[in-house]
Design a protein around this motif. Structure first.
Motif, mmCIF file in Angstrom:
data_model
loop_
_atom_site.group_PDB
_atom_site.id
_atom_site.type_symbol
_atom_site.label_atom_id
_atom_site.label_comp_id
_atom_site.label_asym_id
_atom_site.label_seq_id
_atom_site.Cartn_x
_atom_site.Cartn_y
_atom_site.Cartn_z
ATOM 1 N N ASN A 97 21.423 2.279 20.607
ATOM 2 C CA ASN A 97 21.989 1.936 21.900
ATOM 3 C C ASN A 97 23.428 2.455 21.902
ATOM 4 O O ASN A 97 24.307 1.894 21.248
ATOM 5 N N ALA A 98 23.648 3.565 22.608
ATOM 6 C CA ALA A 98 24.950 4.221 22.558
ATOM 7 C C ALA A 98 26.063 3.343 23.121
ATOM 8 O O ALA A 98 27.197 3.372 22.647
ATOM 9 N N GLU A 99 25.744 2.551 24.139
ATOM 10 C CA GLU A 99 26.758 1.717 24.779
ATOM 11 C C GLU A 99 27.113 0.501 23.928
ATOM 12 O O GLU A 99 28.287 0.137 23.802
ATOM 13 N N ASN A 100 26.119 -0.121 23.338
ATOM 14 C CA ASN A 100 26.327 -1.336 22.561
ATOM 15 C C ASN A 100 25.518 -1.248 21.265
ATOM 16 O O ASN A 100 24.379 -1.708 21.202
ATOM 17 N N PRO A 101 26.102 -0.649 20.214
ATOM 18 C CA PRO A 101 25.364 -0.407 18.966
ATOM 19 C C PRO A 101 24.714 -1.653 18.379
ATOM 20 O O PRO A 101 23.677 -1.555 17.716
ATOM 21 N N GLU A 102 25.285 -2.828 18.630
ATOM 22 C CA GLU A 102 24.732 -4.051 18.052
ATOM 23 C C GLU A 102 23.353 -4.392 18.611
ATOM 24 O O GLU A 102 22.588 -5.124 17.988
ATOM 25 N N LEU A 103 23.023 -3.861 19.792
ATOM 26 C CA LEU A 103 21.709 -4.124 20.377
ATOM 27 C C LEU A 103 20.619 -3.276 19.734
ATOM 28 O O LEU A 103 19.444 -3.617 19.791
ATOM 29 N N GLY A 104 21.000 -2.152 19.136
ATOM 30 C CA GLY A 104 20.023 -1.306 18.467
ATOM 31 C C GLY A 104 19.890 -1.696 17.006
ATOM 32 O O GLY A 104 20.543 -2.623 16.524
ATOM 33 N N ASN A 105 19.034 -0.977 16.282
ATOM 34 C CA ASN A 105 18.908 -1.203 14.850
ATOM 35 C C ASN A 105 19.288 0.034 14.043
ATOM 36 O O ASN A 105 19.081 0.091 12.835
ATOM 37 N N SER A 106 19.849 1.030 14.737
ATOM 38 C CA SER A 106 20.248 2.284 14.095
ATOM 39 C C SER A 106 21.516 2.813 14.761
ATOM 40 O O SER A 106 21.799 2.493 15.917
ATOM 41 N N ILE A 107 22.251 3.631 14.016
ATOM 42 C CA ILE A 107 23.456 4.283 14.538
ATOM 43 C C ILE A 107 23.396 5.757 14.163
ATOM 44 O O ILE A 107 23.004 6.097 13.043
ATOM 45 N N VAL A 108 23.755 6.629 15.091
ATOM 46 C CA VAL A 108 23.837 8.051 14.783
ATOM 47 C C VAL A 108 25.260 8.331 14.286
ATOM 48 O O VAL A 108 26.219 8.195 15.044
ATOM 49 N N PRO A 109 25.414 8.714 13.013
ATOM 50 C CA PRO A 109 26.751 8.935 12.473
ATOM 51 C C PRO A 109 27.312 10.292 12.898
ATOM 52 O O PRO A 109 26.574 11.170 13.362
ATOM 53 N N ALA A 110 28.608 10.445 12.727
ATOM 54 C CA ALA A 110 29.221 11.768 12.874
ATOM 55 C C ALA A 110 28.796 12.578 11.652
ATOM 56 O O ALA A 110 28.891 12.095 10.526
ATOM 57 N N THR A 111 28.312 13.791 11.865
ATOM 58 C CA THR A 111 27.699 14.547 10.777
ATOM 59 C C THR A 111 28.289 15.942 10.652
ATOM 60 O O THR A 111 28.441 16.652 11.639
ATOM 61 N N LEU A 112 28.599 16.303 9.414
ATOM 62 C CA LEU A 112 29.050 17.659 9.080
ATOM 63 C C LEU A 112 27.917 18.339 8.330
ATOM 64 O O LEU A 112 27.398 17.788 7.357
ATOM 65 N N MET A 113 27.509 19.532 8.796
ATOM 66 C CA MET A 113 26.412 20.252 8.148
ATOM 67 C C MET A 113 26.884 21.599 7.649
ATOM 68 O O MET A 113 27.559 22.341 8.362
ATOM 69 N N ARG A 114 26.530 21.881 6.394
ATOM 70 C CA ARG A 114 26.772 23.181 5.785
ATOM 71 C C ARG A 114 25.480 23.597 5.095
ATOM 72 O O ARG A 114 25.299 23.392 3.908
ATOM 73 N N GLY A 115 24.552 24.143 5.863
ATOM 74 C CA GLY A 115 23.251 24.458 5.295
ATOM 75 C C GLY A 115 22.557 23.178 4.871
ATOM 76 O O GLY A 115 22.371 22.260 5.656
#
Length: 199
Positions: A97-115
């Motif tokens: 839940n992007a607006e209220n993370p506490e309502l969801g059971n998951s969070i999308v983190p900030a991610t750095l990808m290098r391969g």
């Protein structure tokens, strides 16, 4: 929350909402080769373009339970708090839940990808802005050279696993290749791979 990496390919992923925030969430999902189902009465132009490219499937309607009941991951990003809350409370699997993370059971983190290297940062919903700031700081430390380096490490690990080596030898070889010289020098990588062939 327990941190975990989840494979989403061949899983049903639903984004509820079709605005600017939804567009950015979808673009992030597409980096991981996910086909996204998007449910919304209206769509951002960027989402419409992604649909034209066959990267997402659109359902132009108000969201109903049937739209996400079999979804592995649901991300709610509508401008209606009540809709976001209803979906978050009734979805069956992973919910962001992007607006209220506490309502969801998951969070999308900030991610750095290098391969194959993936570094994710979460503040538990306290400050996504700080998470992004920290990710950007790490981007300078872990530059593009890590992409080929991780490919090298993967090749070494696969070769080591394919050989009948004593456990101590396997451990020593895998510890050796994470020394800085192998990050910095392609020549040293090639030398190591040739040496490994003799085992």
């Amino acid at each position: 929350m327990f941190p975990i990496m989840v494979e989403l390919q061949n899983k049903k992923v639903v984004v509820v909402g079709g605005g600017r925030v939804a567009y950015h969430k979808i673009k992030n999902l597409l980096r991981f080769n996910v086909h996204v189902h998007v449910v919304s009465p209206e769509f951002h132009n960027g989402i419409l373009e992604l649909a034209n490219q066959k990267k997402v499937t659109l359902y132009q309607k108000e969201v109903e339970y049937e739209d996400y009941q079999d979804a592995f991951l649901v991300i709610t990003v509508t401008d209606s708090r009540s809709v976001n809350e209803k979906v978050a409370k009734t979805a069956n699997h992973l919910v962001v839940n992007a607006e209220n993370p506490e309502l969801g059971n998951s969070i999308v983190p900030a991610t750095l990808m290098r391969g194959k290297l993936m570094i994710s940062i979460s503040t538990g919903g306290a400050s996504p802005t700080l998470a992004k700031q920290l990710r950007n700081q790490l981007a300078d430390q872990f530059d593009d050279s890590y992409e080929s380096y991780l490919d090298f490490l993967y090749e070494v690990r696969s070769l080591v696993k394919s050989k009948s080596l004593h456990a101590d030898t396997r451990k020593r070889l895998l510890q050796e290749v994470v020394q800085p010289i192998y990050l910095e020098s392609f020549e040293e990588r090639e030398t190591f791979l040739r040496k490994l062939e003799d085992y």
